[in-house]
Structures are given as C-alpha cells and as structure tokens.
Design a protein around this motif. Sequence first.
Motif, mmCIF file in Angstrom:
data_model
loop_
_atom_site.group_PDB
_atom_site.id
_atom_site.type_symbol
_atom_site.label_atom_id
_atom_site.label_comp_id
_atom_site.label_asym_id
_atom_site.label_seq_id
_atom_site.Cartn_x
_atom_site.Cartn_y
_atom_site.Cartn_z
ATOM 1 N N GLY A 3 0.782 -1.231 0.000
ATOM 2 C CA GLY A 3 0.000 0.000 0.000
ATOM 3 C C GLY A 3 0.806 1.270 0.000
ATOM 4 N N HIS A 4 2.129 1.150 -0.047
ATOM 5 C CA HIS A 4 2.956 2.355 -0.011
ATOM 6 C C HIS A 4 2.928 3.095 -1.340
ATOM 7 C CE1 HIS A 4 4.894 2.901 3.845
ATOM 8 N NE2 HIS A 4 5.001 1.580 3.964
ATOM 9 N N THR A 5 3.013 4.399 -1.241
ATOM 10 C CA THR A 5 2.989 5.297 -2.390
ATOM 11 C C THR A 5 4.358 5.339 -3.066
ATOM 12 O OG1 THR A 5 3.739 7.190 -1.109
ATOM 13 C CG2 THR A 5 1.361 6.756 -1.139
ATOM 14 N N PRO A 6 4.477 6.023 -4.220
ATOM 15 C CA PRO A 6 5.810 6.300 -4.753
ATOM 16 C C PRO A 6 6.557 7.260 -3.824
ATOM 17 C CG PRO A 6 4.136 7.512 -5.983
ATOM 18 C CD PRO A 6 3.409 6.559 -5.081
ATOM 19 N N PHE A 7 7.871 7.267 -3.931
ATOM 20 C CA PHE A 7 8.751 8.177 -3.184
ATOM 21 C C PHE A 7 8.687 7.955 -1.672
ATOM 22 C CE2 PHE A 7 7.327 10.597 -7.012
ATOM 23 C CZ PHE A 7 8.504 10.488 -7.728
ATOM 24 N N GLY A 8 8.538 6.705 -1.259
ATOM 25 C CA GLY A 8 8.651 6.370 0.150
ATOM 26 C C GLY A 8 7.642 7.090 1.024
ATOM 27 N N HIS A 9 8.066 7.428 2.249
ATOM 28 C CA HIS A 9 7.163 8.080 3.196
ATOM 29 C C HIS A 9 6.826 9.500 2.775
ATOM 30 C CE1 HIS A 9 7.083 4.819 6.083
ATOM 31 N NE2 HIS A 9 8.395 4.714 6.004
ATOM 32 N N ALA A 10 7.619 10.083 1.882
ATOM 33 C CA ALA A 10 7.301 11.422 1.385
ATOM 34 C C ALA A 10 5.953 11.423 0.675
ATOM 35 C CB ALA A 10 8.409 11.908 0.435
ATOM 36 N N GLY A 11 5.754 10.453 -0.208
ATOM 37 C CA GLY A 11 4.483 10.356 -0.902
ATOM 38 C C GLY A 11 3.334 10.052 0.035
ATOM 39 N N GLU A 12 3.601 9.227 1.045
ATOM 40 C CA GLU A 12 2.552 8.883 2.007
ATOM 41 C C GLU A 12 2.082 10.106 2.781
ATOM 42 O OE1 GLU A 12 1.706 5.713 5.654
ATOM 43 O OE2 GLU A 12 3.699 5.859 4.759
ATOM 44 N N ARG A 13 3.032 10.972 3.170
ATOM 45 C CA ARG A 13 2.647 12.182 3.901
ATOM 46 C C ARG A 13 1.739 13.070 3.060
ATOM 47 N NH1 ARG A 13 8.004 11.616 5.914
ATOM 48 N NH2 ARG A 13 8.881 12.897 4.233
ATOM 49 N N VAL A 14 2.050 13.198 1.769
ATOM 50 C CA VAL A 14 1.228 14.022 0.891
ATOM 51 C C VAL A 14 -0.173 13.437 0.757
ATOM 52 C CG1 VAL A 14 0.964 14.923 -1.448
ATOM 53 C CG2 VAL A 14 3.209 14.892 -0.385
ATOM 54 N N MET A 15 -0.259 12.110 0.557
ATOM 55 C CA MET A 15 -1.564 11.496 0.387
ATOM 56 C C MET A 15 -2.401 11.623 1.654
ATOM 57 S SD MET A 15 -1.466 10.814 -2.682
ATOM 58 C CE MET A 15 -3.162 10.262 -2.647
ATOM 59 N N ALA A 16 -1.772 11.515 2.822
ATOM 60 C CA ALA A 16 -2.507 11.680 4.077
ATOM 61 C C ALA A 16 -3.057 13.097 4.188
ATOM 62 C CB ALA A 16 -1.595 11.365 5.259
ATOM 63 N N GLU A 17 -2.267 14.078 3.778
ATOM 64 C CA GLU A 17 -2.717 15.476 3.826
ATOM 65 C C GLU A 17 -3.836 15.722 2.815
ATOM 66 O OE1 GLU A 17 -0.977 19.864 2.569
ATOM 67 O OE2 GLU A 17 0.431 18.294 3.165
ATOM 68 N N LYS A 18 -3.643 15.277 1.593
ATOM 69 C CA LYS A 18 -4.630 15.530 0.544
ATOM 70 C C LYS A 18 -5.947 14.805 0.812
ATOM 71 C CE LYS A 18 -2.138 18.142 -2.213
ATOM 72 N NZ LYS A 18 -2.526 19.563 -2.499
ATOM 73 N N MET A 19 -5.873 13.618 1.410
ATOM 74 C CA MET A 19 -7.075 12.820 1.628
ATOM 75 C C MET A 19 -7.734 13.091 2.981
ATOM 76 S SD MET A 19 -7.748 11.178 -1.067
ATOM 77 C CE MET A 19 -9.032 10.128 -0.386
ATOM 78 N N GLN B 209 -4.458 0.678 2.641
ATOM 79 C CA GLN B 209 -4.264 0.705 1.196
ATOM 80 C C GLN B 209 -3.764 -0.651 0.692
ATOM 81 O OE1 GLN B 209 -5.294 3.297 -0.464
ATOM 82 N NE2 GLN B 209 -4.771 2.515 -2.489
ATOM 83 N N ALA B 210 -2.914 -1.302 1.471
ATOM 84 C CA ALA B 210 -2.458 -2.644 1.090
ATOM 85 C C ALA B 210 -3.648 -3.607 1.000
ATOM 86 C CB ALA B 210 -1.425 -3.158 2.082
ATOM 87 N N LEU B 211 -4.590 -3.475 1.942
ATOM 88 C CA LEU B 211 -5.776 -4.314 1.883
ATOM 89 C C LEU B 211 -6.641 -3.977 0.671
ATOM 90 C CD1 LEU B 211 -6.858 -4.582 5.613
ATOM 91 C CD2 LEU B 211 -6.172 -6.429 4.126
ATOM 92 N N GLY C 146 -3.245 -10.389 9.053
ATOM 93 C CA GLY C 146 -1.845 -10.026 9.282
ATOM 94 C C GLY C 146 -1.456 -8.729 8.602
ATOM 95 N N ILE C 147 -1.946 -8.502 7.390
ATOM 96 C CA ILE C 147 -1.651 -7.256 6.690
ATOM 97 C C ILE C 147 -2.204 -6.070 7.470
ATOM 98 C CG2 ILE C 147 -2.102 -5.924 4.585
ATOM 99 C CD1 ILE C 147 -2.218 -8.607 3.077
ATOM 100 N N LEU C 148 -3.415 -6.219 7.981
ATOM 101 C CA LEU C 148 -4.066 -5.116 8.686
ATOM 102 C C LEU C 148 -3.493 -4.878 10.074
ATOM 103 C CD1 LEU C 148 -6.350 -3.014 8.861
ATOM 104 C CD2 LEU C 148 -7.836 -4.839 9.721
ATOM 105 N N LYS C 149 -3.207 -5.958 10.823
ATOM 106 C CA LYS C 149 -2.926 -5.810 12.255
ATOM 107 C C LYS C 149 -1.521 -6.248 12.645
ATOM 108 C CE LYS C 149 -6.359 -8.318 13.702
ATOM 109 N NZ LYS C 149 -7.292 -9.001 14.601
ATOM 110 N N HIS C 150 -0.582 -6.342 11.701
ATOM 111 C CA HIS C 150 0.741 -6.816 12.107
ATOM 112 C C HIS C 150 1.412 -5.859 13.086
ATOM 113 C CE1 HIS C 150 1.513 -4.469 8.379
ATOM 114 N NE2 HIS C 150 2.631 -4.120 8.960
#
Length: 401
Positions: free
Chosen positions: A103-119, A130-132, A157-161
């Motif tokens: 479920g990870h975005t492009p550009f590592g955690h940088a992309g994840e931070r942007v998606m969290a802000e935008k969404m 997102q992986a689920l 396991g994907i959700l609660k590891h």
Amino acid sequence: MPLELPSRAPYAADPTLSRGRRHGTGPSPTRSEFQRDRDRIIHSTAFRRLQHKTQVFLHHEGNHFRTRLTHTLEVSQMARSIARALRLDEDLAEAVALAHDLGHTPFGHAGERVMAEKMAPWGGFDHNIQALRVVTRLENRYAEHDGLNLSWETLEGILKHNGPLLDAAGAPVGRYADEGLPFGLDEIDASADLQLSSHASLEAQTAAIADDIAYNAHDIDDALRAGLITLEDLADVPLVGQLVSEVMRLWPDIDPARQAHEVQRRLITRSIEDVIATTSANLAELEPSSADDVRAAGRTLVSFSPQIARAEKDLKSFLFSRVYRHEDVMAPVRQSQALVGALFDAYVSGAQMPGRWGQAMAMAASDNARARIVCDFIAGMTDPYAQAEHVRLFDAHPELS
C-alpha cells in the motif's frame, strides 16, 4: 542428512484450520492455503511495482540503494528465520511480510505524507488499509473476482501486524486514537470480521518485527554507502556501537565497506536472536495452546527484550536526526512531495487519467469517490511513472536532487 524441520507449535497458525477466503476455491494437492497466498502476492502486479518504489534514498541516487522490493524480500527472509525458530507457520509469516508494503505510495514516506494530507477531507490515507485495498479490490487479473482472494489469516496479518486498531471497548488505539479509524475498513472483502480489537497471529507479529530489524540494519548500510555517516559516527550509538568496536578490533585494516557489512550482519543476527529468546520466554509464560489464545493475549508476544528495545529506540532516534533529516535526503523528498501533490490536485481538478481510472472517474458519483479513485491511482504508481505523468501533465521534469 537433510535438515529436519521442527514440528509446528500448537500456538502457530494452522493452514488446515484457516477461516477461509471470500471466494471459495478447491483444495490444492501441492500447496497449503498460506503457500497459495504467498504465491498470489508474488505474482501480483502490485508486488512487481515495488521494484520501482523507493525506500529512503530516492531512485535516482544509484542502483545499490534499497527499494521497496529489496526491503520486502529482506523482511520476508528474516520473518521466515524467526518463524522457523519459534515453530510457527513460515509460509504465513512470509506472505504477510511480502504484502506489508503493497500500500505504499511512490517516493517512500514522502508520498505517504502528501496522500494523508490531501485525503484528510475524505477519510485520510493509511498504507496498511491501502495494502488491503490492493489485495481485495484493486488487483483485477482474476476471471472470477477482483483482488487476490487471500485467506482470512493473511488479510488479518496485513491489517494488524503492528497491533490492534481498537481496544476491548471498541475505542481506537495508538495513533488511531487521535486520527480516528482510517477510511476503507468497511470496504474490505474478507471471509469474516477481521477482529480489530485483537492482536494478530504470531506469524504476523514476526513479520512486523522483521520489518523493524531490516529498517535499522539496512538504513545504516545505505547511509554509509551514501556517505551521510561513517562507522565512527556509530561508535556511541547503543547496540551498534559495541558491534563497531568488535569489528574494528577484529579487522582494523580491511576495506571500510567490508567493515560496514560485518557490523550490519551482526546487528541483524543479534536482533533476531534477541527476538527469538524474548518471544520464547513470553510464550513459556503465557502457555498459549492455540493461535486464538495468541490473539486474545492482550499484548504483543513477538518482541525485543527491554534492553534491546531501548537500544533500538535510541538507534531510530539517531537515524532520524542524522539520516532521515539530512539535507541530502530532505531536498529530493521536498521535491517529490511537491510532485505528488501536483498530480493529486491535477487529477481531482479533471486532468485526464488513463484506462480504467479515467472510466472510473467518469462514473464517480461524488467528490469523495473521485478523490479515492485519484488516491488509489497515485498510491499504485512507481516513482518513474509518477515522474512521467508529471511530464505529461505539466511539461516539466523536476530533478529530484
């Protein structure tokens, strides 16, 4: 004589007792249910994309730095090693490890931070959810269903590891206590309730701690390769410092790259051995007789010893200040964040999306639905594809350096 594998422990997940899949399948004469999950994940499109998604150092930096794919393979190897020593189901541990970053975005955690802000206005973004979404909805290659149709245990396991999402009273815990539960939990196609207040299997917990071990060891390795730190900088860092001293005493005159590798392999080995010893003691204390006893334990059982846990926390603090926030890392991170943000804004504003994504946007009934389609599209991108889309939409190719 061939190596004789230990028998499965009573508290291990048993593939013959799996809670099943959303869509029924016939039994396989050659593979267990968890082996089938592992194989489906490896053959998925999302798994192949991990090759071109970055970890910490952006892809342009060189071919020897880790990507999401190489990191995932290293985590799966460590998870299998720990699972074998604890007499768990290695295949389930491997399946969760292989899927944990889908479920990870492009550009590592940088992309994840942007998606969290935008969404944020539309339910937020969480890479585990997102992986689920990837394995239950977005992979669309099978004739009979969307998704990979994984077993309940692998989805759990994907959700609660990393632990439960709710406490026993049903209130969100951890970071979800402040942020609320992430969007999409009610859209997961599972064979049954994933039990958000219980812990996951020992196999999933094993994948989670293997992820931590891999991050620590391999981010040190990549940082040394990038010249952001030296072995001397690690001399006073808990846990790693004593390993540096050992290596320098034994091999003071060998090439620094070999010295660095000796430190890295010792860090991995001692971390894994500590996890095995500590977890074995936890299991001896609890005496679980089934995988469900593990889920109901009320605490994580696969863990570091208190001493190593403190040292690991200090090591993470060192890496955060000296590596993750180093300007040579942060400059391309800021540029990649701007790139992902520009893509999101453009698509939400009506920029054409290719193929099924454009068709889905044309049929979307609300701003919420359109934002989630854009989120799914961007989260699935590789770094090079995101850059190519930026060129297409803006006729600009930012240099991520």
